[in-house]
Design a protein around this motif. Sequence first.
Motif, PDB file in Angstrom:
ATOM      1  N   GLY A  66      60.794  95.705  27.074  1.00  0.00           N
ATOM      2  CA  GLY A  66      60.678  97.075  27.587  1.00  0.00           C
ATOM      3  C   GLY A  66      59.325  97.394  28.164  1.00  0.00           C
ATOM      4  N   GLN A  67      58.462  96.389  28.340  1.00  0.00           N
ATOM      5  CA  GLN A  67      57.131  96.599  28.894  1.00  0.00           C
ATOM      6  C   GLN A  67      57.169  96.509  30.427  1.00  0.00           C
ATOM      7  OE1 GLN A  67      54.385  97.376  27.018  1.00  0.00           O
ATOM      8  NE2 GLN A  67      55.810  97.459  25.287  1.00  0.00           N
ATOM      9  N   THR A  68      56.382  97.331  31.094  1.00  0.00           N
ATOM     10  CA  THR A  68      56.308  97.288  32.552  1.00  0.00           C
ATOM     11  C   THR A  68      55.339  96.199  32.978  1.00  0.00           C
ATOM     12  OG1 THR A  68      56.753  99.657  32.720  1.00  0.00           O
ATOM     13  CG2 THR A  68      55.728  98.610  34.623  1.00  0.00           C
ATOM     14  N   ILE A  69      55.830  95.303  33.804  1.00  0.00           N
ATOM     15  CA  ILE A  69      55.008  94.185  34.282  1.00  0.00           C
ATOM     16  C   ILE A  69      55.142  94.066  35.797  1.00  0.00           C
ATOM     17  CG2 ILE A  69      55.212  92.899  32.119  1.00  0.00           C
ATOM     18  CD1 ILE A  69      57.385  91.201  33.447  1.00  0.00           C
ATOM     19  N   ALA A  70      54.227  93.258  36.382  1.00  0.00           N
ATOM     20  CA  ALA A  70      54.282  93.050  37.839  1.00  0.00           C
ATOM     21  C   ALA A  70      55.536  92.260  38.211  1.00  0.00           C
ATOM     22  CB  ALA A  70      53.034  92.309  38.307  1.00  0.00           C
ATOM     23  N   ASN A  71      56.152  92.642  39.301  1.00  0.00           N
ATOM     24  CA  ASN A  71      57.353  91.970  39.784  1.00  0.00           C
ATOM     25  C   ASN A  71      56.937  90.771  40.642  1.00  0.00           C
ATOM     26  OD1 ASN A  71      59.840  91.216  40.714  1.00  0.00           O
ATOM     27  ND2 ASN A  71      60.195  93.041  41.964  1.00  0.00           N
ATOM     28  N   THR A  72      57.141  89.572  40.093  1.00  0.00           N
ATOM     29  CA  THR A  72      56.702  88.358  40.802  1.00  0.00           C
ATOM     30  C   THR A  72      57.537  88.068  42.052  1.00  0.00           C
ATOM     31  OG1 THR A  72      58.115  87.030  39.352  1.00  0.00           O
ATOM     32  CG2 THR A  72      55.807  87.306  38.690  1.00  0.00           C
ATOM     33  N   SER A  73      58.720  88.647  42.130  1.00  0.00           N
ATOM     34  CA  SER A  73      59.576  88.419  43.303  1.00  0.00           C
ATOM     35  C   SER A  73      59.498  89.571  44.306  1.00  0.00           C
ATOM     36  CB  SER A  73      61.028  88.203  42.864  1.00  0.00           C
ATOM     37  OG  SER A  73      61.530  89.362  42.214  1.00  0.00           O
ATOM     38  N   TYR A  74      58.479  90.429  44.149  1.00  0.00           N
ATOM     39  CA  TYR A  74      58.329  91.582  45.043  1.00  0.00           C
ATOM     40  C   TYR A  74      58.229  91.132  46.494  1.00  0.00           C
ATOM     41  CZ  TYR A  74      56.025  95.524  47.405  1.00  0.00           C
ATOM     42  OH  TYR A  74      55.698  96.517  48.281  1.00  0.00           O
ATOM     43  N   HIS A  75      59.071  91.705  47.350  1.00  0.00           N
ATOM     44  CA  HIS A  75      59.107  91.451  48.790  1.00  0.00           C
ATOM     45  C   HIS A  75      59.406  89.999  49.150  1.00  0.00           C
ATOM     46  CE1 HIS A  75      57.221  95.130  51.021  1.00  0.00           C
ATOM     47  NE2 HIS A  75      58.371  95.410  50.434  1.00  0.00           N
ATOM     48  N   SER A  76      60.064  89.289  48.247  1.00  0.00           N
ATOM     49  CA  SER A  76      60.441  87.907  48.559  1.00  0.00           C
ATOM     50  C   SER A  76      61.412  87.870  49.738  1.00  0.00           C
ATOM     51  CB  SER A  76      61.083  87.255  47.331  1.00  0.00           C
ATOM     52  OG  SER A  76      61.614  85.995  47.660  1.00  0.00           O
ATOM     53  N   ILE A  77      62.453  88.697  49.693  1.00  0.00           N
ATOM     54  CA  ILE A  77      63.422  88.748  50.786  1.00  0.00           C
ATOM     55  C   ILE A  77      62.791  89.363  52.027  1.00  0.00           C
ATOM     56  CG2 ILE A  77      65.637  89.728  51.521  1.00  0.00           C
ATOM     57  CD1 ILE A  77      66.492  89.674  48.580  1.00  0.00           C
ATOM     58  N   TYR A  78      62.009  90.417  51.838  1.00  0.00           N
ATOM     59  CA  TYR A  78      61.348  91.111  52.947  1.00  0.00           C
ATOM     60  C   TYR A  78      60.492  90.135  53.747  1.00  0.00           C
ATOM     61  CZ  TYR A  78      58.256  94.453  55.317  1.00  0.00           C
ATOM     62  OH  TYR A  78      57.539  95.161  56.263  1.00  0.00           O
ATOM     63  N   ASN A  79      59.697  89.320  53.041  1.00  0.00           N
ATOM     64  CA  ASN A  79      58.792  88.399  53.724  1.00  0.00           C
ATOM     65  C   ASN A  79      59.556  87.323  54.485  1.00  0.00           C
ATOM     66  OD1 ASN A  79      56.544  89.763  52.764  1.00  0.00           O
ATOM     67  ND2 ASN A  79      56.379  88.497  50.931  1.00  0.00           N
ATOM     68  N   GLN A  80      60.691  86.895  53.933  1.00  0.00           N
ATOM     69  CA  GLN A  80      61.499  85.887  54.629  1.00  0.00           C
ATOM     70  C   GLN A  80      62.110  86.473  55.916  1.00  0.00           C
ATOM     71  OE1 GLN A  80      63.981  83.167  52.047  1.00  0.00           O
ATOM     72  NE2 GLN A  80      63.341  84.633  50.463  1.00  0.00           N
ATOM     73  N   ILE A  81      62.528  87.724  55.846  1.00  0.00           N
ATOM     74  CA  ILE A  81      63.066  88.372  57.047  1.00  0.00           C
ATOM     75  C   ILE A  81      61.968  88.567  58.086  1.00  0.00           C
ATOM     76  CG2 ILE A  81      64.141  90.470  57.961  1.00  0.00           C
ATOM     77  CD1 ILE A  81      65.504  90.833  55.249  1.00  0.00           C
ATOM     78  N   GLN A  82      60.788  89.011  57.618  1.00  0.00           N
ATOM     79  CA  GLN A  82      59.665  89.273  58.522  1.00  0.00           C
ATOM     80  C   GLN A  82      59.233  88.006  59.255  1.00  0.00           C
ATOM     81  OE1 GLN A  82      57.935  92.556  58.879  1.00  0.00           O
ATOM     82  NE2 GLN A  82      57.531  91.373  60.714  1.00  0.00           N
ATOM     83  N   ALA A  83      59.427  86.857  58.622  1.00  0.00           N
ATOM     84  CA  ALA A  83      58.981  85.593  59.210  1.00  0.00           C
ATOM     85  C   ALA A  83      59.929  85.080  60.288  1.00  0.00           C
ATOM     86  CB  ALA A  83      58.829  84.539  58.116  1.00  0.00           C
ATOM     87  N   LEU A  84      61.101  85.684  60.409  1.00  0.00           N
ATOM     88  CA  LEU A  84      62.073  85.209  61.394  1.00  0.00           C
ATOM     89  C   LEU A  84      61.645  85.588  62.816  1.00  0.00           C
ATOM     90  CD1 LEU A  84      65.410  86.195  59.589  1.00  0.00           C
ATOM     91  CD2 LEU A  84      64.439  83.891  59.810  1.00  0.00           C
ATOM     92  N   ASP A  85      61.879  84.685  63.754  1.00  0.00           N
ATOM     93  CA  ASP A  85      61.595  84.980  65.158  1.00  0.00           C
ATOM     94  C   ASP A  85      62.530  86.075  65.660  1.00  0.00           C
ATOM     95  OD1 ASP A  85      59.631  83.046  65.314  1.00  0.00           O
ATOM     96  OD2 ASP A  85      61.018  81.471  65.966  1.00  0.00           O
TER      97      ASP A  85
END
Length: 309
Positions: free
Chosen positions: A80-99
């Motif tokens: 129940g502790q709040t921690i940093a999300n290690t997968s934050y923007h994983s999908i976003y970054n993959q989309i951003q990298a597309l031509d």
Amino acid sequence: MIRNFFRHLANSFKNLFRNGWMTIAAISMVTVTLTLVGIFAAGLLNIERIASGVENNIQINVYLDPSSQDNSETTTDPAGQTIANTSYHSIYNQIQALDGVDSITFSSKDDQLAQLQETMGEDWKLFDGDSNPLSDAYIVKTKTPDDVKSVAEAIQSIQGVDSVEYGGTSSENIMALASKIRLWGLVGTGILVLVAIFLISNTIRMTIFSRSRDIEIMRLVGAKNSYIRGPFFYEGAWVGLIGAIVPAVIIYFGYHWVYDNYNPSLLTEGLSLYDINVFLPAMIGAMALVGIVIGSLGSILSMRRFLKI
């Protein structure tokens, strides 16, 4: 040279009145032709603008898996502790990298539900909170409409993406239709302008033919071809300019009516006609220029047979 210019200009203006009905016939032909060209061009330009707007409004909706927290910087561990999300923007970054990707906007399922409740009514209030059946999504816009299909297919293969929607065949049909409008519109405009040159030059040729005796007299007294051609050149320009007045008035009031009646509804769809304060001055100026060019060009072409030695 300057003196001859003003003399030719003055004589050309006098000849408009001196040749009465022939001048009226030539101006009438210019008026009718430019009216058709103006209406066709105004319609074509705005249809092309709307088609381009529809193309640019095509977007890719990327729906994430229900459990995805791709847009959340923090998450909760089993304790129940709040921690940093290690997968934050994983999908976003993959989309951003597309031509071909231009921009990415996040749309939460709560925002989508609120929009549905606003447009569809109170029935959707039942899905507040944990009952929300929607998914978080990324709204992706591409650099060009041609990139939509390839980018959508590439996004579909990214892990964590539930589904991708972009309109499919309907979007491709819209883009194909827009391309056809551009192609055939340019072809149609070109043909119409050529027909205009042919009709107007033939009408002006009739006016010049009726004054062939004057031309022969000037040649007999030793006048140069350029001197003989001058008044007729400017007369053709006057005919073209005067003939553009009525078409300009028709386009001015007609476009005002169309803009006032149809543009507000187009704006609600994210589309629009050309701005009236920019389009009308440009269109009227272009019609006046086309009238002058076609009129003077028609005169030059019509006089060639009379100036041959």
